[in-house]
Design a protein around this motif. Structure first.
Motif, mmCIF file in Angstrom:
data_model
loop_
_atom_site.group_PDB
_atom_site.id
_atom_site.type_symbol
_atom_site.label_atom_id
_atom_site.label_comp_id
_atom_site.label_asym_id
_atom_site.label_seq_id
_atom_site.Cartn_x
_atom_site.Cartn_y
_atom_site.Cartn_z
ATOM 1 N N VAL A 104 0.805 -1.225 0.000
ATOM 2 C CA VAL A 104 0.000 0.000 0.000
ATOM 3 C C VAL A 104 0.839 1.276 0.000
ATOM 4 N N CYS A 105 2.177 1.157 -0.010
ATOM 5 C CA CYS A 105 2.990 2.350 -0.233
ATOM 6 C C CYS A 105 2.853 2.807 -1.683
ATOM 7 N N ILE A 106 2.341 1.909 -2.539
ATOM 8 C CA ILE A 106 2.096 2.223 -3.952
ATOM 9 C C ILE A 106 0.685 2.797 -4.081
ATOM 10 N N GLU A 107 0.565 3.951 -4.677
ATOM 11 C CA GLU A 107 -0.722 4.654 -4.735
ATOM 12 C C GLU A 107 -1.811 3.830 -5.422
ATOM 13 N N SER A 108 -1.476 3.144 -6.501
ATOM 14 C CA SER A 108 -2.478 2.367 -7.228
ATOM 15 C C SER A 108 -3.030 1.228 -6.374
ATOM 16 N N ARG A 148 -3.309 1.372 -3.039
ATOM 17 C CA ARG A 148 -4.225 2.028 -2.101
ATOM 18 C C ARG A 148 -5.565 2.315 -2.771
ATOM 19 N N GLN A 149 -5.495 2.774 -4.000
ATOM 20 C CA GLN A 149 -6.729 3.082 -4.728
ATOM 21 C C GLN A 149 -7.561 1.829 -4.958
ATOM 22 N N GLY A 181 -4.016 0.137 9.359
ATOM 23 C CA GLY A 181 -2.995 0.560 10.292
ATOM 24 C C GLY A 181 -2.118 -0.560 10.807
ATOM 25 N N ILE A 182 -2.203 -1.762 10.177
ATOM 26 C CA ILE A 182 -1.509 -2.938 10.703
ATOM 27 C C ILE A 182 -0.439 -3.477 9.768
ATOM 28 N N VAL A 196 -6.994 2.123 4.556
ATOM 29 C CA VAL A 196 -5.551 2.359 4.591
ATOM 30 C C VAL A 196 -5.283 3.577 5.461
ATOM 31 N N VAL A 197 -4.284 3.455 6.332
ATOM 32 C CA VAL A 197 -3.982 4.509 7.299
ATOM 33 C C VAL A 197 -2.497 4.835 7.225
ATOM 34 N N LEU A 198 -2.166 6.116 7.297
ATOM 35 C CA LEU A 198 -0.769 6.550 7.265
ATOM 36 C C LEU A 198 -0.226 6.626 8.686
#
Length: 265
Positions: A64-68, A70-71, A94-95, A84-86
């Motif tokens: 999920v560090c990759i934007e696509s 996360r989307q 967040g895990i 997804v949580v930063l």
């Protein structure tokens, strides 16, 4: 999931056990790559005109560090603003950083996300559909004579080396020990980032090393260009790689391990 269900009363923490998975299958002149998680397969390809080797990534990552990525998760869970949580870095709920994996049943079935599972894995609100997926991304690459090798490695390597840097290291040295050389190079980089000596990093106990660098597993597969070029013309089972380096007794099944300071060649 069936194992977790059977062991739930005795070993509930099995629900939080998971793994990335990267698979390569060569059939004839085709290389099939299937990936779950953030391991990576990188091809080393020779450029005839210059003699250089270029890196080509063959796998799709699920981090999920990759934007696509996360989307994708957000589109699958439109009603969950916290999917997804930063937290210093992006994490699913967040895990965890990966959106697809083997295992990790606690994020795939709500019935396993409750006591007596450790509180750090339990979500505040129940979920109705799986948060993580076990569906791999699959790619097909047609092998050509100038395709020389493929590096299969966990994210512990790619955290410290770019695709091209890894390909350059394999290309500049002999086949023997190339995977171990990649691991050593990554560990040297990890030591530099920690402002410590490589020799001191190697002395750290395996139970503690995760605080200094991630696990590193590397396999380098060298392609036989003569066999690859003939593969499309030969009917029946084809051999397109030649293995070596380790001899096992007949009928021996080698366990899959994740060495932290050694590679497999």
């Amino acid at each position: 999931m069936s194992i977790v269900a059977k062991q739930w009363s005795m070993s509930p923490q099995l629900a939080a056990v998971g793994s990335c998975c990267l698979v390569g299958v060569i059939c004839g002149d085709n290389l099939y790559v299937a990936n779950l998680g953030d391991s990576r397969a990188v091809l080393g390809r020779a450029v005839r005109e210059t003699g250089e080797y270029l890196a080509s990534q063959l796998s799709e990552e699920h981090n999920v560090c990759i934007e696509s990525v996360r989307q994708e998760l957000q589109s699958l869970h439109p009603d969950d603003s916290q999917i997804v949580v930063l937290k210093h870095m992006w994490r699913v709920k967040g895990i965890i950083q990966i959106s697809r994996s083997m295992g990790d049943v606690y994020l795939k079935k709500a019935e396993f996300n409750r006591e007596p599972l450790y509180s750090k894995f339990r979500l505040r609100e129940p979920f109705k559909k799986p948060i993580l997926s076990a569906e791999p991304s699959i790619s097909v690459h047609k092998l050509l004579p100038y395709d020389k090798f493929v590096i299969f490695a966990s994210d512990g390597l790619w955290e410290h080396l770019s695709n091209q840097e890894a390909v350059d290291i394999v290309q500049k040295h002999s086949r023997s020990g190339s995977a171990r050389r990649l691991v050593r190079t990554a560990l040297h980089e990890a030591a530099k980032k920690r402002e410590m000596r490589y020799s001191d990093l190697k002395k750290i106990d395996r139970g503690v090393h995760r605080h200094f660098h991630d696990d590193i597993t590397v396999i380098v597969v060298f392609l036989d260009s003569n066999l690859v070029s003939r593969a499309s013309f030969v009917k029946g089972p084809n051999l397109s790689v030649r293995g070596g380096g380790i001899n096992l007794p007949p009928n021996t099944l080698a366990p899959c391990t994740r060495p932290t300071e050694s590679g497999t060649n």
